[in-house]
Write an enzyme that holds these catalytic residues in place. Sequence first.
Site, PDB file in Angstrom:
ATOM      1  N   ARG A  45      62.645 -20.454  31.786  1.00 30.93           N
ATOM      2  CA  ARG A  45      61.532 -20.652  32.773  1.00 30.93           C
ATOM      3  C   ARG A  45      61.512 -20.144  33.382  1.00 30.93           C
ATOM      4  NH1 ARG A  45      63.116 -18.672  36.234  1.00 30.93           N
ATOM      5  NH2 ARG A  45      61.483 -19.994  37.444  1.00 30.93           N
ATOM      6  N   GLY A  46      60.020 -20.411  33.768  1.00 33.30           N
ATOM      7  CA  GLY A  46      59.044 -18.955  34.922  1.00 33.30           C
ATOM      8  C   GLY A  46      58.454 -18.588  33.682  1.00 33.30           C
ATOM      9  N   ALA A  47      56.832 -18.605  34.101  1.00 31.26           N
ATOM     10  CA  ALA A  47      55.849 -18.554  33.352  1.00 31.26           C
ATOM     11  C   ALA A  47      55.882 -17.344  32.523  1.00 31.26           C
ATOM     12  CB  ALA A  47      54.369 -18.706  33.658  1.00 31.26           C
ATOM     13  N   ARG A  88      56.401 -27.384  26.594  1.00 32.06           N
ATOM     14  CA  ARG A  88      55.747 -27.336  27.971  1.00 32.06           C
ATOM     15  C   ARG A  88      54.183 -27.258  28.207  1.00 32.06           C
ATOM     16  NH1 ARG A  88      59.209 -24.871  32.922  1.00 32.06           N
ATOM     17  NH2 ARG A  88      58.421 -26.499  33.548  1.00 32.06           N
ATOM     18  N   GLN A 195      65.955 -23.020  41.468  1.00 28.56           N
ATOM     19  CA  GLN A 195      65.556 -22.291  41.084  1.00 28.56           C
ATOM     20  C   GLN A 195      65.830 -21.469  41.965  1.00 28.56           C
ATOM     21  OE1 GLN A 195      63.005 -25.058  40.197  1.00 28.56           O
ATOM     22  NE2 GLN A 195      62.418 -25.360  38.035  1.00 28.56           N
ATOM     23  N   ASP A 236      51.616 -20.394  37.738  1.00 22.53           N
ATOM     24  CA  ASP A 236      52.577 -20.584  36.123  1.00 22.53           C
ATOM     25  C   ASP A 236      50.587 -21.090  35.476  1.00 22.53           C
ATOM     26  OD1 ASP A 236      54.708 -22.184  37.658  1.00 22.53           O
ATOM     27  OD2 ASP A 236      54.829 -21.551  35.574  1.00 22.53           O
ATOM     28  N   ASN A 246      51.137 -23.399  40.709  1.00 26.54           N
ATOM     29  CA  ASN A 246      53.516 -23.354  40.442  1.00 26.54           C
ATOM     30  C   ASN A 246      53.850 -23.869  40.585  1.00 26.54           C
ATOM     31  OD1 ASN A 246      54.747 -20.310  40.632  1.00 26.54           O
ATOM     32  ND2 ASN A 246      54.909 -21.057  42.457  1.00 26.54           N
ATOM     33  N   LYS A 247      54.941 -23.506  41.003  1.00 24.87           N
ATOM     34  CA  LYS A 247      56.213 -24.951  41.409  1.00 24.87           C
ATOM     35  C   LYS A 247      55.865 -25.867  42.458  1.00 24.87           C
ATOM     36  CE  LYS A 247      59.088 -24.969  39.068  1.00 24.87           C
ATOM     37  NZ  LYS A 247      58.966 -26.012  38.417  1.00 24.87           N
TER      38      LYS A 247
HETATM   39  O1  MRU Z   1      60.193 -24.917  35.841  1.00 20.55           O
HETATM   40  P1  MRU Z   1      60.036 -23.701  35.633  1.00 20.55           P
HETATM   41  O2  MRU Z   1      61.160 -23.391  36.997  1.00 20.55           O
HETATM   42  O3  MRU Z   1      59.225 -22.770  34.930  1.00 20.55           O
HETATM   43  O4  MRU Z   1      58.895 -23.512  36.960  1.00 20.55           O
HETATM   44  C1  MRU Z   1      58.398 -21.855  37.325  1.00 20.55           C
HETATM   45  C2  MRU Z   1      57.849 -21.510  38.667  1.00 20.55           C
HETATM   46  O5  MRU Z   1      56.796 -21.920  39.190  1.00 20.55           O
HETATM   47  C3  MRU Z   1      57.715 -19.902  38.967  1.00 20.55           C
HETATM   48  O6  MRU Z   1      56.857 -19.821  40.445  1.00 20.55           O
HETATM   49  C4  MRU Z   1      56.228 -19.223  37.539  1.00 20.55           C
HETATM   50  O7  MRU Z   1      56.569 -19.486  36.364  1.00 20.55           O
HETATM   51  C5  MRU Z   1      55.816 -18.020  38.044  1.00 20.55           C
HETATM   52  S1  MRU Z   1      57.473 -16.860  37.528  1.00 20.55           S
HETATM   53  C6  MRU Z   1      56.757 -15.315  37.623  1.00 20.55           C
END
Ligand code: MRU
Length: 348
Positions: A45-47, A88, A195, A236, A246-247
Amino acid sequence: MIRTLFWKNNSVVMIDQNALPQIERPVVCADYRQVIAAIRDLTVRGAPAIGVAAAMGAALGALTLPPQPPEAFRDKFQAICDEIAAARPTARNLFWALERMKKRLDEVLRGQTKNPAAALVQEARRMCAEDIAVNREMGRRGSELLSDGDHVLTHCNAGALATAGYGTALGVIRAAVAEGKKLHVYVDETRPVLQGARLTAWEMKKEKIPATLICDNMAGMLMRQGKIDKVIVGADRIAANGDAANKIGTYALAVLARAHRIPFYIAAPLSTFDFSLTTGAEIPIEERQADEVTTFRGVAAAPQGMAVYNPAFDVTPARLISAIVTEKGILTKPGRAAIARLKRSVAL
Ligand code: MRU
């Protein structure tokens, strides 16, 4: 260095992020549908990490295609990419990575290569290496925003684990620490999937960067007490006017930061920008399953059958963002004009 995912023996090896912090173990995906499942269930996970995983998944899919005329190969590869794209919805990097893979296939087919799948594997591996280099560059450029002695708040995980390695927001923190600045990081736990508590705290401990874990609802009080100097998070998807998804919880932090006159920074690579979206209102926001909210690692935390709303992301309007760090430089006042200039400066 933490290597979040890599290509090995025609498989994708990734750290199982659902098992952290208790267990450090790799997951091996030998089939593109396993990669889709890993993206969906947050194993990866994470963009930016999702983007690299998608590219590698597409390469795995290409390896399963028998020799056939270019048009047929292109159609089958497109179908594989469409399946991966549905994993996703929010992270722009997923779609960016698949577009790049399809573009590479077109080049390769025009060149009448005998083995297009091998070229796609090479491209996915290149994207993995490039992601780390881009993060290091963001760190190098962004570290000037952080000063010796700063207490920096971050949300979710925008670290090595959210990328192929090094990280975006945590990459900026890593770079500043490597330059000798003494920083202290406040880590938001990041409900509901934690996270921050599970992943960012793990990274900070591993790197011995001084850090304190807080619950999401504590940030306001800490800001009021003058304990937070800066906020830095990842993104994201960023629209053409600078609005950034973002999250979930990021928007609330940005509002709090503005109320307390604290700089609010985003660190994100160009692959996170979606120049086709006029504003953040057009960013698709993923809604995830109710049990992420109603249970805590399998234990009920709410009455059975309780109605739940669980958006995984929110959008922070550009006016609340002090600067966006990219691999091409820092955009201060990141509105439509600054992003149009950024777009012009790169051939995407
Ligand atoms: O649901 P996730 O864990 O994939 O969400 C991730 C985030 O929101 C991060 O902050 C975002 O992807 C930036 S990561 C470099």
